[in-house]
Design a protein around this motif. Structure first.
Motif, PDB file in Angstrom:
ATOM      1  N   PRO A  14       0.807  -1.228   0.000  1.00 11.06           N
ATOM      2  CA  PRO A  14       0.000   0.000   0.000  1.00 11.06           C
ATOM      3  C   PRO A  14       0.840   1.277   0.000  1.00 11.06           C
ATOM      4  O   PRO A  14       0.505   2.251  -0.690  1.00 11.06           O
ATOM      5  CB  PRO A  14      -0.823  -0.111   1.287  1.00 11.06           C
ATOM      6  N   VAL A  15       1.935   1.282   0.749  1.00  6.12           N
ATOM      7  CA  VAL A  15       2.789   2.479   0.805  1.00  6.12           C
ATOM      8  C   VAL A  15       3.404   2.761  -0.558  1.00  6.12           C
ATOM      9  O   VAL A  15       3.402   3.901  -1.044  1.00  6.12           O
ATOM     10  CB  VAL A  15       3.879   2.309   1.881  1.00  6.12           C
ATOM     11  N   VAL A  16       3.928   1.723  -1.205  1.00  2.00           N
ATOM     12  CA  VAL A  16       4.548   1.915  -2.521  1.00  2.00           C
ATOM     13  C   VAL A  16       3.509   2.371  -3.539  1.00  2.00           C
ATOM     14  O   VAL A  16       3.779   3.242  -4.375  1.00  2.00           O
ATOM     15  CB  VAL A  16       5.253   0.620  -2.980  1.00  2.00           C
ATOM     16  N   LEU A  17       2.313   1.799  -3.484  1.00  2.00           N
ATOM     17  CA  LEU A  17       1.254   2.209  -4.410  1.00  2.00           C
ATOM     18  C   LEU A  17       0.902   3.680  -4.256  1.00  2.00           C
ATOM     19  O   LEU A  17       0.782   4.417  -5.248  1.00  2.00           O
ATOM     20  CB  LEU A  17       0.007   1.352  -4.186  1.00  2.00           C
ATOM     21  N   VAL A  18       0.726   4.129  -3.027  1.00  2.00           N
ATOM     22  CA  VAL A  18       0.371   5.535  -2.780  1.00  2.00           C
ATOM     23  C   VAL A  18       1.475   6.458  -3.279  1.00  2.00           C
ATOM     24  O   VAL A  18       1.212   7.453  -3.980  1.00  2.00           O
ATOM     25  CB  VAL A  18       0.101   5.761  -1.277  1.00  2.00           C
ATOM     26  N   LEU A  19       2.727   6.151  -2.935  1.00  2.00           N
ATOM     27  CA  LEU A  19       3.839   7.004  -3.373  1.00  2.00           C
ATOM     28  C   LEU A  19       3.977   6.988  -4.895  1.00  2.00           C
ATOM     29  O   LEU A  19       4.267   8.016  -5.514  1.00  2.00           O
ATOM     30  CB  LEU A  19       5.141   6.525  -2.723  1.00  2.00           C
ATOM     31  N   TYR A  20       3.738   5.824  -5.500  1.00  2.00           N
ATOM     32  CA  TYR A  20       3.856   5.695  -6.954  1.00  2.00           C
ATOM     33  C   TYR A  20       2.847   6.589  -7.664  1.00  2.00           C
ATOM     34  O   TYR A  20       3.189   7.299  -8.615  1.00  2.00           O
ATOM     35  CB  TYR A  20       3.649   4.233  -7.336  1.00  2.00           C
ATOM     36  N   TYR A  21       1.611   6.581  -7.200  1.00  2.00           N
ATOM     37  CA  TYR A  21       0.596   7.397  -7.872  1.00  2.00           C
ATOM     38  C   TYR A  21       0.744   8.878  -7.552  1.00  2.00           C
ATOM     39  O   TYR A  21       0.333   9.726  -8.341  1.00  2.00           O
ATOM     40  CB  TYR A  21      -0.804   6.881  -7.530  1.00  2.00           C
ATOM     41  N   LEU A  22       1.376   9.195  -6.434  1.00  2.00           N
ATOM     42  CA  LEU A  22       1.701  10.606  -6.165  1.00  2.00           C
ATOM     43  C   LEU A  22       2.784  11.093  -7.135  1.00  2.00           C
ATOM     44  O   LEU A  22       2.780  12.253  -7.538  1.00  2.00           O
ATOM     45  CB  LEU A  22       2.176  10.774  -4.719  1.00  2.00           C
ATOM     46  N   CYS A  23       3.702  10.204  -7.483  1.00  2.00           N
ATOM     47  CA  CYS A  23       4.780  10.553  -8.420  1.00  2.00           C
ATOM     48  C   CYS A  23       4.382  10.345  -9.879  1.00  2.00           C
ATOM     49  O   CYS A  23       5.188  10.642 -10.781  1.00  2.00           O
ATOM     50  CB  CYS A  23       6.017   9.691  -8.139  1.00  2.00           C
ATOM     51  N   ALA A  24       3.198   9.822 -10.111  1.00  2.00           N
ATOM     52  CA  ALA A  24       2.813   9.367 -11.453  1.00  2.00           C
ATOM     53  C   ALA A  24       2.997  10.394 -12.559  1.00  2.00           C
ATOM     54  O   ALA A  24       3.397  10.031 -13.670  1.00  2.00           O
ATOM     55  CB  ALA A  24       1.369   8.863 -11.429  1.00  2.00           C
ATOM     56  N   PRO A  25       2.694  11.687 -12.354  1.00  2.00           N
ATOM     57  CA  PRO A  25       2.815  12.626 -13.479  1.00  2.00           C
ATOM     58  C   PRO A  25       4.234  12.808 -14.003  1.00  2.00           C
ATOM     59  O   PRO A  25       4.428  13.237 -15.142  1.00  2.00           O
ATOM     60  CB  PRO A  25       2.277  13.936 -12.887  1.00  2.00           C
ATOM     61  N   VAL A  26       5.246  12.500 -13.196  1.00  2.00           N
ATOM     62  CA  VAL A  26       6.642  12.700 -13.591  1.00  2.00           C
ATOM     63  C   VAL A  26       7.281  11.331 -13.820  1.00  2.00           C
ATOM     64  O   VAL A  26       7.460  10.556 -12.876  1.00  2.00           O
ATOM     65  CB  VAL A  26       7.425  13.479 -12.515  1.00  2.00           C
ATOM     66  N   ARG A  27       7.633  11.058 -15.067  1.00  2.00           N
ATOM     67  CA  ARG A  27       8.120   9.722 -15.411  1.00  2.00           C
ATOM     68  C   ARG A  27       9.354   9.337 -14.610  1.00  2.00           C
ATOM     69  O   ARG A  27       9.421   8.243 -14.045  1.00  2.00           O
ATOM     70  CB  ARG A  27       8.412   9.650 -16.905  1.00  2.00           C
ATOM     71  N   ARG A  28      10.367  10.193 -14.556  1.00  2.00           N
ATOM     72  CA  ARG A  28      11.605   9.834 -13.855  1.00  2.00           C
ATOM     73  C   ARG A  28      11.352   9.617 -12.368  1.00  2.00           C
ATOM     74  O   ARG A  28      11.974   8.753 -11.742  1.00  2.00           O
ATOM     75  CB  ARG A  28      12.655  10.918 -14.059  1.00  2.00           C
ATOM     76  N   ALA A  29      10.430  10.388 -11.808  1.00  2.00           N
ATOM     77  CA  ALA A  29      10.141  10.242 -10.379  1.00  2.00           C
ATOM     78  C   ALA A  29       9.493   8.888 -10.091  1.00  2.00           C
ATOM     79  O   ALA A  29       9.883   8.191  -9.139  1.00  2.00           O
ATOM     80  CB  ALA A  29       9.234  11.383  -9.914  1.00  2.00           C
ATOM     81  N   ARG A  30       8.493   8.507 -10.897  1.00  2.00           N
ATOM     82  CA  ARG A  30       7.820   7.236 -10.618  1.00  2.00           C
ATOM     83  C   ARG A  30       8.743   6.054 -10.918  1.00  2.00           C
ATOM     84  O   ARG A  30       8.699   5.038 -10.225  1.00  2.00           O
ATOM     85  CB  ARG A  30       6.501   7.129 -11.381  1.00  2.00           C
ATOM     86  N   GLN A  31       9.597   6.187 -11.940  1.00  2.00           N
ATOM     87  CA  GLN A  31      10.533   5.108 -12.226  1.00  2.00           C
ATOM     88  C   GLN A  31      11.605   5.000 -11.142  1.00  2.00           C
ATOM     89  O   GLN A  31      11.968   3.904 -10.722  1.00  2.00           O
ATOM     90  CB  GLN A  31      11.188   5.317 -13.590  1.00  2.00           C
ATOM     91  N   GLY A  32      12.102   6.128 -10.690  1.00  2.00           N
ATOM     92  CA  GLY A  32      13.091   6.110  -9.611  1.00  2.00           C
ATOM     93  C   GLY A  32      12.516   5.509  -8.348  1.00  2.00           C
ATOM     94  O   GLY A  32      13.189   4.736  -7.654  1.00  2.00           O
ATOM     95  N   LEU A  33      11.256   5.859  -8.042  1.00  2.00           N
ATOM     96  CA  LEU A  33      10.610   5.284  -6.867  1.00  2.00           C
ATOM     97  C   LEU A  33      10.479   3.766  -7.015  1.00  2.00           C
ATOM     98  O   LEU A  33      10.745   3.013  -6.065  1.00  2.00           O
ATOM     99  CB  LEU A  33       9.222   5.909  -6.677  1.00  2.00           C
ATOM    100  N   MET A  34      10.093   3.321  -8.208  1.00  2.00           N
ATOM    101  CA  MET A  34       9.906   1.884  -8.413  1.00  2.00           C
ATOM    102  C   MET A  34      11.223   1.127  -8.282  1.00  2.00           C
ATOM    103  O   MET A  34      11.272   0.047  -7.683  1.00  2.00           O
ATOM    104  CB  MET A  34       9.276   1.621  -9.783  1.00  2.00           C
ATOM    105  N   VAL A  35      12.293   1.676  -8.822  1.00  2.00           N
ATOM    106  CA  VAL A  35      13.595   1.019  -8.690  1.00  2.00           C
ATOM    107  C   VAL A  35      14.009   0.960  -7.218  1.00  2.00           C
ATOM    108  O   VAL A  35      14.466  -0.085  -6.729  1.00  2.00           O
ATOM    109  CB  VAL A  35      14.660   1.761  -9.525  1.00  2.00           C
ATOM    110  N   ALA A  36      13.829   2.074  -6.491  1.00  2.00           N
ATOM    111  CA  ALA A  36      14.200   2.100  -5.073  1.00  2.00           C
ATOM    112  C   ALA A  36      13.356   1.107  -4.271  1.00  2.00           C
ATOM    113  O   ALA A  36      13.880   0.376  -3.419  1.00  2.00           O
ATOM    114  CB  ALA A  36      14.023   3.515  -4.523  1.00  2.00           C
ATOM    115  N   ALA A  37      12.045   1.061  -4.550  1.00  2.00           N
ATOM    116  CA  ALA A  37      11.168   0.126  -3.841  1.00  2.00           C
ATOM    117  C   ALA A  37      11.546  -1.318  -4.150  1.00  2.00           C
ATOM    118  O   ALA A  37      11.512  -2.190  -3.269  1.00  2.00           O
ATOM    119  CB  ALA A  37       9.708   0.388  -4.219  1.00  2.00           C
TER     120      ALA A  37
END
Length: 459
Positions: A14-37
């Motif tokens: 749930p935490v990763v999902l929430v952070l991912y959709y908060l970062c969703a508009p910025v491609r590098r941000a959501r990809q960086g979050l996914m790699v870190a997670a």
């Protein structure tokens, strides 16, 4: 960290999902979050292997970049050879050394080699990418795209074996779109189905087969009833365990707006061994087909050469699962069965569907005994026990009988879960209510157990 634990389902995901959709508009941000997670997810299992995973990924990306600059095939060929050597070292070094020592009549003391989690899956992923580069069927991706492709945590540990062109182009698509709520809901339902398979069926079935195989490993001979019950329970356990993992992986990926390929399509309804391998672990089957069987000549040759190609391909499939004679024999049995099936087809042979299904399931169940046994001696004992060597009786299932009956019904009659949820499930409030109740019950169930890791984590 296991998918089928309260900590993962109620905390990490749930935490990763929430952070991912908060970062969703910025491609590098959501990809960086996914790699870190994903690295955090991998590190929670064993931090020692995070540098190994990152290093392997960076090395393969660097080799691809060098090929892109120079077009020298040596970079890619060297990378493929290196990946194979890594796989062989971690999975086979102790076994091969033990075999050679035994041939020389010497004692061998195994080295302290720890198998990195998910090694077979992410090494095959890298090999397929380098081979596609050689064939001119892949571009050189940017570092962030390549990192996310390799480390994406839903499929990192046990697949499906995803190809670059199936997922990397999806990274450019923002997940907050018109399909977001449908992706979240269908993905969550498939995750729930996978959890039910794992926690409700596979882990319960393990208590029917594990004690029998443990006794056989100690030299005891089970009765015919115990042996057949254990063989049936294991055939169902490995199916629900691995297809349950695949359901959870594909469902979670969809919750992030990414579609992974199907991995199972009701394999225990197969009417031939060829049909079985079109339905079981589909991403491994196509990897072996496209990167080994077809390049060796496939079926574009005579019957003898085709039989050799099938045998070599399935021996590799056995070796991919683990080091040991049991895995090689299992692969050889399936290679031989596929060769016979092709020969039968060449001769125009036919068989009623029911007879084909019964013969196929008998072969699959017997071959799973070899796969599950700790060594060939134990496999032989189990097979002889199934033939009646240990005497006859009626094995008692106790309160597990209901679970066994449900498992057989779902495996043989029920629909493919991935198709049923992702294609056929109608949007309806009662589905959401039923899913919510089932989720709560499963959370309570797994909270009262010591979590069992997925079977394919060891491969």
């Amino acid at each position: 960290m296991l998918f089928s634990t309260q900590g993962f389902l109620l905390g990490f995901l749930p935490v990763v999902l929430v952070l991912y959709y908060l970062c969703a508009p910025v491609r590098r941000a959501r990809q960086g979050l996914m790699v870190a997670a994903s690295l955090l997810f991998y590190g929670l299992w064993d931090w020692r292997f995070v540098p190994f995973l990152v290093g392997m990924t960076l090395l393969n990306w660097a080799l691809a970049c060098m090929w892109g600059r120079t077009r020298r095939r040596a970079w890619l060929l060297g990378g493929i050879a290196f990946n194979i050597c890594v796989l062989v070292f971690f999975k086979d070094a102790n076994w091969l050394s033990g075999v050679f020592a035994a041939l020389r009549g010497q004692a061998f003391h195994p080295w302290d080699i720890v198998l990195p989690l998910g090694l077979s899956f992410f090494v095959f992923q890298k090999i397929s990418y380098l081979v596609d580069l050689l064939r001119g069927q892949a571009p050189v991706y940017g570092l962030l795209d390549f990192l996310e492709f390799v480390t994406f945590f839903p499929q990192l540990v046990a697949g499906p074996i995803v190809r670059h062109n199936e997922i990397v182009p999806q990274f450019a698509q923002p997940p907050r779109n018109g399909a977001m709520w449908e992706n979240l809901s269908r993905g969550a339902m498939l995750l729930l189905v996978g959890l039910a398979k794992k926690a409700g069926l596979a882990d319960t079935l393990a208590s029917l087969c594990d004690p029998v195989f443990a006794l056989v490993a100690q030299g005891h001979v089970p009765t015919v009833g115990q042996a057949w019950l254990a063989a049936l329970a294991y055939a169902l356990q490995i199916y629900f365990d691995f297809s349950g993992y695949s359901d959870m992986a594909i469902g979670m990926a969809l919750m992030f707006g990414l579609r992974l390929p199907f991995n199972f399509d009701a394999p225990y309804r197969s009417v031939s061994i060829r049909d079985f391998w079109r339905r079981w672990h589909m991403t491994l089957s196509r990897f072996l087909r496209d990167y080994l069987y077809i390049p060796m000549g496939g079926n574009r040759c005579g019957a003898v050469r085709q039989a050799f190609n099938l045998g070599a391909t399935m021996l590799l499939a056995g070796a991919w699962h683990g080091a040991g004679w049991t895995y090689l024999v299992w692969g050889g049995l399936h290679g031989g069965a596929l060769a016979v099936a092709h020969w039968w087809q060449r001769r125009g042979g036919a068989m009623p569907a029911l007879a084909g299904w019964a013969l196929t399931m008998l072969f699959i169940m017997l071959s799973w005994v070899v796969f599950r046994a700790p060594d060939l001696g134990a496999a032989r004992t189990m097979l002889l026990a199934m033939a009646g060597m240990g005497g006859h009786d009626h094995a008692a299932t106790g309160h597990h009988g209901v679970v066994l009956a449900i498992a057989v019904s779902v495996a043989v009659v029920g629909p493919s879960s991935q198709r049923a949820i992702l294609r056929d499930m109608p949007p309806a409030p009662w589905v959401a209510v039923a899913g919510g109740i089932a989720f709560v019950l499963l959370i309570l169930l797994i909270g009262g157990r010591i979590p069992d890791q997925f079977i394919y984590f060891q491969f």
